[in-house]
Design an enzyme around this catalytic site. Structure first.
Site, mmCIF file in Angstrom:
data_model
loop_
_atom_site.group_PDB
_atom_site.id
_atom_site.type_symbol
_atom_site.label_atom_id
_atom_site.label_comp_id
_atom_site.label_asym_id
_atom_site.label_seq_id
_atom_site.Cartn_x
_atom_site.Cartn_y
_atom_site.Cartn_z
ATOM 1 N N HIS A 69 0.860 -1.185 0.000
ATOM 2 C CA HIS A 69 0.000 0.000 0.000
ATOM 3 C C HIS A 69 0.893 1.231 0.000
ATOM 4 O O HIS A 69 1.847 1.306 0.761
ATOM 5 C CB HIS A 69 -0.888 -0.008 1.251
ATOM 6 C CG HIS A 69 -1.710 1.240 1.412
ATOM 7 N ND1 HIS A 69 -2.454 1.761 0.381
ATOM 8 C CD2 HIS A 69 -1.897 2.067 2.474
ATOM 9 C CE1 HIS A 69 -3.066 2.856 0.809
ATOM 10 N NE2 HIS A 69 -2.737 3.071 2.064
ATOM 11 N N HIS B 100 0.867 5.776 -0.985
ATOM 12 C CA HIS B 100 0.098 6.963 -1.378
ATOM 13 C C HIS B 100 0.844 7.639 -2.530
ATOM 14 O O HIS B 100 1.004 8.858 -2.545
ATOM 15 C CB HIS B 100 -0.089 7.920 -0.207
ATOM 16 C CG HIS B 100 -1.073 7.444 0.821
ATOM 17 N ND1 HIS B 100 -1.609 8.251 1.787
ATOM 18 C CD2 HIS B 100 -1.642 6.227 1.007
ATOM 19 C CE1 HIS B 100 -2.452 7.548 2.546
ATOM 20 N NE2 HIS B 100 -2.479 6.320 2.095
ATOM 21 N N ASP C 249 1.422 -4.471 -20.295
ATOM 22 C CA ASP C 249 2.450 -5.421 -19.865
ATOM 23 C C ASP C 249 2.243 -5.845 -18.407
ATOM 24 O O ASP C 249 2.718 -6.899 -17.997
ATOM 25 C CB ASP C 249 3.849 -4.800 -20.004
ATOM 26 C CG ASP C 249 4.371 -4.880 -21.436
ATOM 27 O OD1 ASP C 249 3.924 -5.762 -22.193
ATOM 28 O OD2 ASP C 249 5.241 -4.056 -21.787
ATOM 29 N N HIS D 282 -8.647 7.613 -1.513
ATOM 30 C CA HIS D 282 -7.559 7.167 -0.645
ATOM 31 C C HIS D 282 -6.296 6.890 -1.467
ATOM 32 O O HIS D 282 -5.470 7.783 -1.614
ATOM 33 C CB HIS D 282 -8.050 5.943 0.152
ATOM 34 C CG HIS D 282 -7.060 5.392 1.124
ATOM 35 N ND1 HIS D 282 -7.390 4.402 2.020
ATOM 36 C CD2 HIS D 282 -5.759 5.657 1.335
ATOM 37 C CE1 HIS D 282 -6.324 4.105 2.754
ATOM 38 N NE2 HIS D 282 -5.325 4.859 2.350
ATOM 39 N N TYR E 63 7.523 -14.337 -22.530
ATOM 40 C CA TYR E 63 8.396 -13.192 -22.292
ATOM 41 C C TYR E 63 8.849 -13.231 -20.837
ATOM 42 O O TYR E 63 8.019 -13.300 -19.925
ATOM 43 C CB TYR E 63 7.605 -11.909 -22.573
ATOM 44 C CG TYR E 63 8.368 -10.625 -22.381
ATOM 45 C CD1 TYR E 63 8.915 -9.946 -23.480
ATOM 46 C CD2 TYR E 63 8.539 -10.081 -21.118
ATOM 47 C CE1 TYR E 63 9.606 -8.764 -23.307
ATOM 48 C CE2 TYR E 63 9.230 -8.897 -20.942
ATOM 49 C CZ TYR E 63 9.758 -8.249 -22.042
ATOM 50 O OH TYR E 63 10.436 -7.079 -21.860
HETATM 51 ZN ZN LIG Z 1 -3.333 4.770 3.113
#
Ligand SMILES: [Zn+2]
Length: 239
Positions: free
Chosen positions: A96, A98, A121, A170, A228
């Protein structure tokens, strides 16, 4: 010695890639690594500066949410990671961030359309955005419910083919078969978000690439007939 040494080491190293790749500002980001066989995952501790963080600081949590090893509090986003590991059993690592361009799409409530082969890709079609969360979801079990709106959005989408999502208002979550690969997918997401943003500025009416080009680029790197590179992008390799 910790019996979770391997997932803690992988988690630590993947977390350090976030500032190295400039995917985070301050402490807004985290990586987790699951051991599905043992029903646990390692995750970054809450609010610890990346420059001072140590491998021993990684916290090991089980899929019921109990801390099984570690003296620090796990990341405040831990319930989101736990919710995703429970639902996406083929996913081994979750990231996660930002990162700014992906956040711009999340804040605008817009999916990232597949406008070129760089995107194709990595992601088999648009990177979806969740719906906005309700006041009830925000008020009770917010981080857990963040995972729930992601799972709701992935009804009909294979997380092995689209290994990232934008949570409305978010930011992005990305995943993969290893910490390094999940962080690479988070970086690819940020790059294609910037490219899409600029493309849409130059030509607001542009459409997604045709299915033939999407198939060519995604399927040559992923899936049964991939030719690939060496590794699957999103899934845990067989065996
Ligand atoms: Zn966050």
């Amino acid at each position: 010695m910790s019996s979770y040494r391997e997932i803690k080491a992988e988690c630590y190293e993947a977390n350090l890639l976030l500032p190295e790749y400039r995917l985070i500002d301050l402490t807004f980001g985290n990586v987790s690594i699951a051991d599905h066989r043992r029903g646990v995952f390692a995750i970054k501790p809450s609010g610890v500066d990346y420059r001072r963080m140590k491998q021993e600081d990684m916290v090991v949590v089980d899929l019921e949410g109990r801390t099984v090893e570690g003296s620090l509090r796990p990341s405040s986003d831990t319930p989101t990671h736990r919710r995703l590991f429970q639902a996406f059993t083929s996913v081994r690592a979750i990231v996660h961030t930002h990162s700014r361009n992906a956040v711009a799409f999340a804040q605008a409530g817009r999916e990232i359309p597949c406008l070129g082969t760089t995107h194709a890709d990595y992601f088999y079609g648009s990177v979806p955005v969740t719906r906005q969360m309700t006041p009830e979801e925000i008020g009770a079990g917010y981080e857990w419910e963040t995972g729930s709106v992601i799972i709701e959005r992935f009804k009909g989408i294979d997380p092995a083919q689209v290994c990232a999502v934008l949570v409305h208002s978010h930011g992005p979550f990305a995943w993969g078969p290893s910490g390094n690969k999940a962080v690479e997918n988070a970086l690819a997401l940020e790059i294609v978000a910037e490219m899409a943003w600029k493309t849409l500025q130059l030509n607001p009416g542009i459409s997604s690439i045709p299915p033939s080009l999407l198939d060519k680029h995604f399927l040559r790197k992923h899936g049964a007939s991939a030719y690939y590179g060496q590794n699957q992008n999103c899934e845990v390799p067989e065996g």
